[in-house]
Design a protein around this motif. Structure first.
Motif, PDB file in Angstrom:
ATOM      1  N   LYS A 175      -3.435   3.214   9.898  1.00 48.72           N
ATOM      2  CA  LYS A 175      -3.285   2.546  11.188  1.00 48.72           C
ATOM      3  C   LYS A 175      -3.930   1.166  11.182  1.00 48.72           C
ATOM      4  O   LYS A 175      -3.392   0.208  11.748  1.00 48.72           O
ATOM      5  N   LEU A 176      -5.070   1.048  10.512  1.00 46.02           N
ATOM      6  CA  LEU A 176      -5.728  -0.247  10.394  1.00 46.02           C
ATOM      7  C   LEU A 176      -4.887  -1.196   9.543  1.00 46.02           C
ATOM      8  O   LEU A 176      -4.748  -2.386   9.858  1.00 46.02           O
ATOM      9  N   ALA A 177      -4.305  -0.668   8.477  1.00 46.28           N
ATOM     10  CA  ALA A 177      -3.454  -1.485   7.603  1.00 46.28           C
ATOM     11  C   ALA A 177      -2.247  -2.020   8.354  1.00 46.28           C
ATOM     12  O   ALA A 177      -1.869  -3.190   8.212  1.00 46.28           O
ATOM     13  N   LYS A 178      -1.633  -1.184   9.165  1.00 49.98           N
ATOM     14  CA  LYS A 178      -0.475  -1.630   9.966  1.00 49.98           C
ATOM     15  C   LYS A 178      -0.915  -2.753  10.914  1.00 49.98           C
ATOM     16  O   LYS A 178      -0.234  -3.784  11.050  1.00 49.98           O
ATOM     17  N   LYS A 179      -2.053  -2.575  11.565  1.00 53.84           N
ATOM     18  CA  LYS A 179      -2.555  -3.572  12.505  1.00 53.84           C
ATOM     19  C   LYS A 179      -2.850  -4.895  11.815  1.00 53.84           C
ATOM     20  O   LYS A 179      -2.665  -5.975  12.409  1.00 53.84           O
ATOM     21  N   MET A 180      -3.285  -4.838  10.535  1.00 54.80           N
ATOM     22  CA  MET A 180      -3.651  -6.044   9.801  1.00 54.80           C
ATOM     23  C   MET A 180      -2.469  -6.686   9.079  1.00 54.80           C
ATOM     24  O   MET A 180      -2.623  -7.680   8.381  1.00 54.80           O
ATOM     25  N   GLY A 181      -1.291  -6.102   9.238  1.00 56.40           N
ATOM     26  CA  GLY A 181      -0.092  -6.729   8.688  1.00 56.40           C
ATOM     27  C   GLY A 181       0.271  -6.326   7.283  1.00 56.40           C
ATOM     28  O   GLY A 181       1.033  -7.033   6.609  1.00 56.40           O
ATOM     29  N   ALA A 182      -0.214  -5.191   6.819  1.00 59.66           N
ATOM     30  CA  ALA A 182       0.104  -4.737   5.463  1.00 59.66           C
ATOM     31  C   ALA A 182       1.557  -4.296   5.365  1.00 59.66           C
ATOM     32  O   ALA A 182       2.188  -3.911   6.351  1.00 59.66           O
ATOM     33  N   LYS A 183       2.077  -4.358   4.140  1.00 59.79           N
ATOM     34  CA  LYS A 183       3.382  -3.789   3.821  1.00 59.79           C
ATOM     35  C   LYS A 183       3.156  -2.450   3.117  1.00 59.79           C
ATOM     36  O   LYS A 183       2.154  -2.257   2.416  1.00 59.79           O
ATOM     37  N   PHE A 184       4.119  -1.539   3.289  1.00 57.90           N
ATOM     38  CA  PHE A 184       3.981  -0.198   2.750  1.00 57.90           C
ATOM     39  C   PHE A 184       5.119   0.111   1.778  1.00 57.90           C
ATOM     40  O   PHE A 184       6.234  -0.387   1.919  1.00 57.90           O
ATOM     41  N   SER A 185       4.796   0.950   0.790  1.00 60.48           N
ATOM     42  CA  SER A 185       5.810   1.450  -0.134  1.00 60.48           C
ATOM     43  C   SER A 185       5.702   2.969  -0.185  1.00 60.48           C
ATOM     44  O   SER A 185       4.725   3.558   0.289  1.00 60.48           O
ATOM     45  N   PHE A 186       6.704   3.595  -0.783  1.00 62.48           N
ATOM     46  CA  PHE A 186       6.737   5.047  -0.890  1.00 62.48           C
ATOM     47  C   PHE A 186       6.738   5.459  -2.357  1.00 62.48           C
ATOM     48  O   PHE A 186       7.319   4.772  -3.201  1.00 62.48           O
ATOM     49  N   GLY A 187       6.099   6.572  -2.660  1.00 64.37           N
ATOM     50  CA  GLY A 187       6.074   7.062  -4.031  1.00 64.37           C
ATOM     51  C   GLY A 187       5.839   8.555  -4.085  1.00 64.37           C
ATOM     52  O   GLY A 187       5.220   9.124  -3.184  1.00 64.37           O
ATOM     53  N   THR A 188       6.340   9.183  -5.137  1.00 62.09           N
ATOM     54  CA  THR A 188       6.103  10.618  -5.321  1.00 62.09           C
ATOM     55  C   THR A 188       5.079  10.911  -6.404  1.00 62.09           C
ATOM     56  O   THR A 188       4.406  11.925  -6.360  1.00 62.09           O
ATOM     57  N   ASN A 189       4.969  10.044  -7.420  1.00 61.83           N
ATOM     58  CA  ASN A 189       4.045  10.294  -8.533  1.00 61.83           C
ATOM     59  C   ASN A 189       4.319  11.674  -9.122  1.00 61.83           C
ATOM     60  O   ASN A 189       3.450  12.536  -9.190  1.00 61.83           O
ATOM     61  N   LEU A 228       0.857  -1.178   0.000  1.00 62.67           N
ATOM     62  CA  LEU A 228       0.000   0.000   0.000  1.00 62.67           C
ATOM     63  C   LEU A 228       0.897   1.233   0.000  1.00 62.67           C
ATOM     64  O   LEU A 228       1.742   1.395   0.881  1.00 62.67           O
ATOM     65  N   GLU A 229       0.696   2.078  -0.974  1.00 69.04           N
ATOM     66  CA  GLU A 229       1.599   3.209  -1.175  1.00 69.04           C
ATOM     67  C   GLU A 229       1.331   4.377  -0.219  1.00 69.04           C
ATOM     68  O   GLU A 229       0.187   4.741   0.036  1.00 69.04           O
ATOM     69  N   ILE A 230       2.417   4.961   0.272  1.00 66.29           N
ATOM     70  CA  ILE A 230       2.390   6.245   0.965  1.00 66.29           C
ATOM     71  C   ILE A 230       2.859   7.261  -0.069  1.00 66.29           C
ATOM     72  O   ILE A 230       4.039   7.295  -0.422  1.00 66.29           O
ATOM     73  N   GLN A 231       1.928   8.058  -0.576  1.00 64.79           N
ATOM     74  CA  GLN A 231       2.261   8.952  -1.688  1.00 64.79           C
ATOM     75  C   GLN A 231       2.487  10.386  -1.217  1.00 64.79           C
ATOM     76  O   GLN A 231       1.685  10.943  -0.464  1.00 64.79           O
ATOM     77  N   ALA A 232       3.576  10.974  -1.661  1.00 62.67           N
ATOM     78  CA  ALA A 232       3.906  12.347  -1.302  1.00 62.67           C
ATOM     79  C   ALA A 232       2.802  13.302  -1.761  1.00 62.67           C
ATOM     80  O   ALA A 232       2.287  13.174  -2.870  1.00 62.67           O
ATOM     81  N   GLU A 233       2.433  14.204  -0.882  1.00 66.59           N
ATOM     82  CA  GLU A 233       1.482  15.285  -1.159  1.00 66.59           C
ATOM     83  C   GLU A 233       0.051  14.815  -1.406  1.00 66.59           C
ATOM     84  O   GLU A 233      -0.805  15.608  -1.777  1.00 66.59           O
ATOM     85  N   SER A 234      -0.241  13.542  -1.199  1.00 63.41           N
ATOM     86  CA  SER A 234      -1.608  13.054  -1.384  1.00 63.41           C
ATOM     87  C   SER A 234      -2.350  13.032  -0.051  1.00 63.41           C
ATOM     88  O   SER A 234      -1.782  12.626   0.962  1.00 63.41           O
ATOM     89  N   PRO A 235      -3.622  13.441  -0.036  1.00 61.16           N
ATOM     90  CA  PRO A 235      -4.411  13.350   1.196  1.00 61.16           C
ATOM     91  C   PRO A 235      -4.932  11.947   1.472  1.00 61.16           C
ATOM     92  O   PRO A 235      -5.557  11.702   2.503  1.00 61.16           O
TER      93      PRO A 235
END
Length: 290
Positions: free
Chosen positions: A246-260, A231-238
């Protein structure tokens, strides 16, 4: 406002807290190359990720608007943030044939950082993309990124780009049911990263908390976790909002970073810092190539 004060303020509340932990002196501003994003935000980000054991990669660098693979490689060397490069694939998009895609992959892998090529991916926009890309090109790609921002057919008979929606949606609940089915369809494709999760068009963004119920968020997150999709953490996106993350972290998701990105200019990366702090992320929470 002087430049030092401006860079400190753009960190935001989370960044200010993280900045207090940074022990190394910031890069002198006169040495910073702003084409590559070496602002105080990036400096704090690099230190915080090192402290947490996070190897951070920007997987959402488009080679468009003057941005090149060579520039992405130079940015990685200058900033310490790794680069993954891609472009849009689909019938109405730059990578519209296997011949063009093969050339894109080969050219994008030429720049080297510490002797290794940049990871090269595609952002897929047609839902039958996995039948259109040849086995050879699929094997040559390092990752596949998708979002849910193109759904159905518009009045012009073309795929509907949700960010271009102008008219209000009369029945938001009925639309959301269709949109949920679309989200799950995208997550059932062989993708690596879901970009900009929980996106809503502008005409519905004011109803985010009502439309994105806990049940809907859980269904999207569970499908991503089951499929091994980041699940992406995108720069400047709301999007997503804090509750989803927080729910995703609790459920064991992995995160990625992107600027788009839209061009070579680096976006404000304060959002990355904010989510790292919210979720207390470590290296184990971050998606990586296998």
């Amino acid at each position: 406002m002087d430049i030092q004060r401006r860079d400190f303020i753009c960190l935001g509340a989370a960044g200010v807290a993280l900045a207090a932990r940074a022990t190394q002196p910031a890069m002198p501003l006169e040495q910073a190359d702003f084409r590559y994003g070496l602002t105080r935000v990036n400096d704090v980000l690099a230190k915080e990720c090192a402290r947490r054991g996070i190897t951070i990669t920007d997987w959402h660098i488009h080679l468009r608007g003057g941005m090149t693979a060579e520039m992405a490689a130079e940015r990685e060397k200058a900033s310490g943030i790794r680069s993954g490069v891609l472009e849009n694939h689909g019938r109405e998009w730059p990578l519209c044939s296997n011949e063009i895609l093969a050339k894109f992959i080969a050219e994008s892998k030429k720049p080297r950082v510490d002797g290794r090529p940049l990871p090269v991916g595609v952002q897929v926009n047609d839902r039958d993309w996995y039948r259109q890309i040849s086995p050879e090109n699929r094997a040559a790609l390092d990752y596949v990124l998708a979002d849910t921002m193109i759904m159905g057919v518009g009045e012009d008979g073309r795929p509907q780009r949700l960010w271009q929606l102008k008219k209000p949606i009369a029945d938001a609940d009925a639309w959301m049911k269709r949109y949920m089915a679309h989200n799950l369809q995208v997550l059932d494709e062989p993708i690596s990263i879901l970009a900009n999760p929980t996106y809503l068009p502008t005409c519905l963004s004011g109803e985010y908390d009502r439309l994105w119920t806990d049940a809907r968020m859980r269904e999207v997150i569970a499908r991503a976790v089951a499929k091994g999709i980041a699940l992406e953490i995108q720069a400047e996106s709301p999007f997503p909002r804090a509750k989803f993350f927080k729910l995703a972290k609790k459920m064991g998701a992995k995160f990625s970073f992107g600027t788009n990105n839209f061009n070579p200019k680096v976006k404000d990366l304060s959002r990355w810092l904010e989510v790292i702090d919210w979720l207390d992320l470590t290296g184990d929470d971050i998606w990586r190539l296998t």
